[in-house]
Design an enzyme around this catalytic site. Sequence first.
Site, PDB file in Angstrom:
ATOM      1  CB  ILE A  15      -1.178   0.155   1.429  1.00  0.00           C
ATOM      2  CG1 ILE A  15      -1.720  -1.017   1.361  1.00  0.00           C
ATOM      3  CG2 ILE A  15      -1.838   1.456   1.231  1.00  0.00           C
ATOM      4  CD1 ILE A  15      -2.450  -1.600   0.151  1.00  0.00           C
ATOM      5  CE  LYS A  16       3.758   4.259  -5.150  1.00  0.00           C
ATOM      6  NZ  LYS A  16       3.911   5.235  -5.679  1.00  0.00           N
TER       7      LYS A  16
END
Length: 223
Positions: free
Chosen positions: A90-91
């Site tokens: 997850i950025k």
Amino acid sequence: MKIFIDSANLTEIENALKRGFISGVTTNPSLLAKEPKSGFEKHIKKIVALLNKYGGNKSLSVEVFSRDPKEIVEQALHFKKIFKYKNLSIKVQIGWNELEAINVLSKAGISVNCTACMNVTQALLAANAGAKYVSLFWCRIRDGALDNPQDVVVMTRKLLNEGKSKAEIIAGSIRSVEDIRDAFIAGAHIVTVPPKFFVPMVEHFKTTEAVDQFFKDFNAWQK
């Protein structure tokens, strides 16, 4: 040394996957906005299908759309549930509030790619909060004229190594083949590369000259 492709284009991603030299895919809202409108989740699922087609062992980074810690965590959990991809990261953009979300996600066993880091201290805080990847934006650092991106990567790598951190440095914001080379030399674990640079990376006029000569000589010998 790992290369990620920085793209949301399905053709570009598959062209890289079938050649076997990439270790992952990074996307962001700007890259997704360049693709035909088909819905965010639907498009990411197509990328996941491509990754699974070629072994399912590559990293995939998908960015959240919030700066609120609670919403970031909710979106991340939703992404993990609907995309069902074991190597999903997850950025999360770097920021004071975002560090809380990075910590929560890390403790929940979710891989985090902390993005948009521009200096050493941002990267170190993200790593200490639990980020698996810290993304330093090579050319944007240079644009800021306050730091040399090579120095930032060198110092970050040195401090991560000294602290025995497991976080890996991703060099992003790449604008030339030379940037890719220099980022690796500086100590980036990973460089995420726009696909337009892949062909220039593999081409060299002396290679073309040598190969042409090989075939010319062989064809002359066969006659």
